[in-house]
Design an enzyme around this catalytic site. Structure first.
Site, PDB file in Angstrom:
ATOM      1  N   SER A  41      22.582 -41.601  21.955  1.00  0.00           N
ATOM      2  CA  SER A  41      23.529 -40.593  22.458  1.00  0.00           C
ATOM      3  C   SER A  41      23.366 -39.359  21.575  1.00  0.00           C
ATOM      4  O   SER A  41      24.153 -39.104  20.681  1.00  0.00           O
ATOM      5  CB  SER A  41      24.960 -41.121  22.403  1.00  0.00           C
ATOM      6  N   HIS A 155      25.270 -47.575  24.345  1.00  0.00           N
ATOM      7  CA  HIS A 155      24.748 -48.601  23.439  1.00  0.00           C
ATOM      8  C   HIS A 155      24.882 -50.016  23.985  1.00  0.00           C
ATOM      9  O   HIS A 155      24.577 -50.978  23.294  1.00  0.00           O
ATOM     10  CB  HIS A 155      25.463 -48.529  22.080  1.00  0.00           C
ATOM     11  N   GLU A 164      32.139 -46.568  20.837  1.00  0.00           N
ATOM     12  CA  GLU A 164      32.307 -47.420  19.649  1.00  0.00           C
ATOM     13  C   GLU A 164      33.773 -47.694  19.348  1.00  0.00           C
ATOM     14  O   GLU A 164      34.586 -46.775  19.305  1.00  0.00           O
ATOM     15  CB  GLU A 164      31.691 -46.736  18.417  1.00  0.00           C
ATOM     16  N   GLU A 283      36.005 -39.860  16.839  1.00  0.00           N
ATOM     17  CA  GLU A 283      34.763 -39.083  16.808  1.00  0.00           C
ATOM     18  C   GLU A 283      34.440 -38.581  18.219  1.00  0.00           C
ATOM     19  O   GLU A 283      34.658 -39.291  19.192  1.00  0.00           O
ATOM     20  CB  GLU A 283      33.634 -39.985  16.285  1.00  0.00           C
ATOM     21  N   LYS A 335      24.291 -37.217   9.724  1.00  0.00           N
ATOM     22  CA  LYS A 335      23.110 -38.022  10.058  1.00  0.00           C
ATOM     23  C   LYS A 335      21.886 -37.227   9.632  1.00  0.00           C
ATOM     24  O   LYS A 335      21.622 -36.156  10.192  1.00  0.00           O
ATOM     25  CB  LYS A 335      23.042 -38.240  11.573  1.00  0.00           C
ATOM     26  N   HIS A 363      24.534 -44.050  10.290  1.00  0.00           N
ATOM     27  CA  HIS A 363      23.242 -44.551  10.788  1.00  0.00           C
ATOM     28  C   HIS A 363      22.970 -43.957  12.168  1.00  0.00           C
ATOM     29  O   HIS A 363      23.771 -43.172  12.679  1.00  0.00           O
ATOM     30  CB  HIS A 363      23.310 -46.085  10.892  1.00  0.00           C
ATOM     31  N   LYS A 386      29.339 -45.286   8.432  1.00  0.00           N
ATOM     32  CA  LYS A 386      29.264 -46.201   9.578  1.00  0.00           C
ATOM     33  C   LYS A 386      27.838 -46.679   9.731  1.00  0.00           C
ATOM     34  O   LYS A 386      26.892 -45.897   9.712  1.00  0.00           O
ATOM     35  CB  LYS A 386      29.833 -45.598  10.862  1.00  0.00           C
TER      36      LYS A 386
HETATM   37  C1  2PG Z   1      26.723 -41.907  17.232  1.00  0.00           C
HETATM   38  C2  2PG Z   1      25.509 -42.730  16.943  1.00  0.00           C
HETATM   39  C3  2PG Z   1      25.584 -43.694  15.832  1.00  0.00           C
HETATM   40  P1  2PG Z   1      23.360 -42.574  18.343  1.00  0.00           P
HETATM   41  O1  2PG Z   1      26.917 -41.436  18.361  1.00  0.00           O
HETATM   42  O2  2PG Z   1      27.499 -41.615  16.339  1.00  0.00           O
HETATM   43  O3  2PG Z   1      26.598 -44.638  15.970  1.00  0.00           O
HETATM   44  O4  2PG Z   1      24.836 -43.171  18.058  1.00  0.00           O
HETATM   45  O5  2PG Z   1      22.537 -42.863  17.138  1.00  0.00           O
HETATM   46  O6  2PG Z   1      22.916 -43.291  19.574  1.00  0.00           O
HETATM   47  O7  2PG Z   1      23.542 -41.105  18.556  1.00  0.00           O
HETATM   48 MG    MG Z   2      28.715 -40.319  17.597  1.00  0.00          MG
END
Ligand code: 2PG
Ligand code: MG
Length: 422
Positions: A41, A155, A164, A283, A335, A363, A386
């Site tokens: 995402s 996911h 999540e 979030e 990230k 992550h 996280k």
């Molecule tokens: C998010 C992430 C990690 P992705 O949206 O925060 O949990 O998902 O790595 O798929 O963007």
């Molecule tokens: Mg996110």
């Protein structure tokens, strides 16, 4: 003595079986390896992951990024002092020369940047988290783990719209106690889900959380709280959500539970959730470009709950600055692969911290067994990380590294105040 002698990359595979980049830096005192994660995402303004296209690996091969490390970036950093992280990262950025790292690939750059940091720490005879703590001028702190124990959205193959559902073990004295309690909740949840919804409900999603066939936004929260209560941690645990709202934003509306909601109804939804549940963090409550909605939620709920920006800011300093100026969130999700070098990630985190925002290190849903982010979270002393559920090796690698760090560092556990909006 501290110079980088050689740099090489190869294509390895992440937790979804997709290709990714691994880089090895050689010095006179050892070999240092780092690999790159990948999101599902993703925000549209993230730094570019260079992929090969074509048929092989559904177009996701990274042989061009690997080649860029081997033939271009290796030449740029060879001979440099591995302790000069800023200098190395600015050379990488300059060599790419594009605003979004689309020429050489953020995946290529990041693999070199992270491997260099590991070499730098070893050169200084320091643990990586201590080295990062010096780079960022912050005290080490053990983070609260945001354990994503029910997966939805992009996911998982279920019908949950929110991505999540996390349990946040805040009321403990140490990371070890907090994480262990989180593990107990995870196993209790597994028993409950199997009993109530059958064996298929305990299949797990990309981040190791269960992916039961639930539909309603609040059902996973009810299940998590039931599990929390039955293992006796009702006072110690709160809930975190990653709504990942960009993924169900269509034609200016939010499509959840087959309803099409505008900003006002979404805000009501969040207010209701906060009224009935102990939620400490939300979030991406709105889509990445729905700025007005972000401003509204901060006005309404920003004193009570952490509003965490992921797709909105994609770890990039300029976007973080804009979001701070406009008061669109009160916390930054960090990230490293959204921006492409360690130095830039540290700068974004510093800006957030200096502006009284919280920071959560994260992550990606596609991960390797690398543990860099565990050291990063401790080193920048942000108090939150996280890394998915306590399930699947690539998720546990980070949590297990945190257990190790806690033993050796004596760093304090962030606890409850980590999530309080400032
Ligand atoms: C998010 C992430 C990690 P992705 O949206 O925060 O949990 O998902 O790595 O798929 O963007
Ligand atoms: Mg996110």
């Amino acid at each position: 003595m501290y110079e980088i002698k050689a740099v090489g990359a190869r294509q390895i595979f992440d937790s979804r079986g997709n290709p990714t980049v691994e880089c090895v830096i050689k010095t006179g005192f050892g070999r240092f390896k780092a690999s790159v994660p990948s999101g599902a995402s993703t925000g549209t303004r993230e730094a570019v992951e260079l992929r090969d296209g074509g048929k092989e690996f559904n177009g996701l091969g990274v042989s061009r990024a690997v080649q860029n490390v081997n033939e271009i970036l290796s030449v740029v950093v060879k001979g440099r002092d591995c302790r000069r992280q800023k200098e190395i990262d600015s050379l990488l950025v300059k060599e790419d020369g594009t605003p979004n790292k689309s020429k050489l690939g953020a995946n290529a750059l990041l693999s070199v940047s992270l491997a260099a940091a590991k070499a730098g720490a070893a050169a200084e005879n320091m643990e990586l988290y201590d080295y990062i703590s010096e780079l960022s001028s912050r005290n080490p702190l053990m983070p609260v783990p945001a354990l994503n124990i029910i997966n939805g959205g992009k996911h998982a193959g279920n019908s949950l719209d929110f991505q999540e559902y996390q349990v946040l073990p805040v009321g403990f004295k140490s990371f070890k106690e907090a994480f262990s309690a989180g593990v107990e909740v995870f196993h209790q949840l597994k028993k409950n889900l199997e009993k109530n919804y059958g064996r298929s409900a305990i299949n797990v999603g990309d981040e190791g959380g269960f992916a039961p066939q639930l539909r309603k936004v609040e059902e996973p929260i009810d299940e998590i709280l039931k599990a929390v209560e039955s293992v006796g941690y009702a006072k110690e645990m709160v809930i975190g959500l990653d709504v990942a709202a960009s993924s169900f934003f269509m034609g200016g509306k939010y499509l959840i539970e087959k309803k099409s909601l505008g900003i006002v109804s979404m805000l009501e939804e969040y207010e209701t959730l906060l009224k009935y549940y102990p939620i400490a963090s939300i979030e991406d409550p709105f889509a990445e470009s729905d700025y007005h909605a972000w401003e509204e939620i901060v006005k309404k709920l920003g004193k009570r709950v952490q509003i965490l920006a992921d797709d909105l800011t994609v770890s990039q300093e300029a976007l973080v600055a804009e979001a701070i100026r406009r008061n669109r969130a009160n916390a930054l999700l960090l990230k490293v692969n959204q921006v492409g070098t360690l130095t830039e990630a540290l700068e974004s985190a510093a800006l957030a911290h200096n502006s009284n925002w919280n920071v959560q290190v994260s992550h990606r849903s596609g991960e390797t067994n690398g543990t860099f982010i565990a050291d990063l979270a401790v080193g920048i002393g942000c108090g939150q990380i996280k890394s998915g559920a306590p399930c699947r090796g690539e998720r546990l690698a980070k949590y297990n590294r945190l257990l190790e760090i806690e033993e050796s560092s004596g760093a304090l556990f962030a606890g409850r105040k980590a999530f309080k909006p400032k």
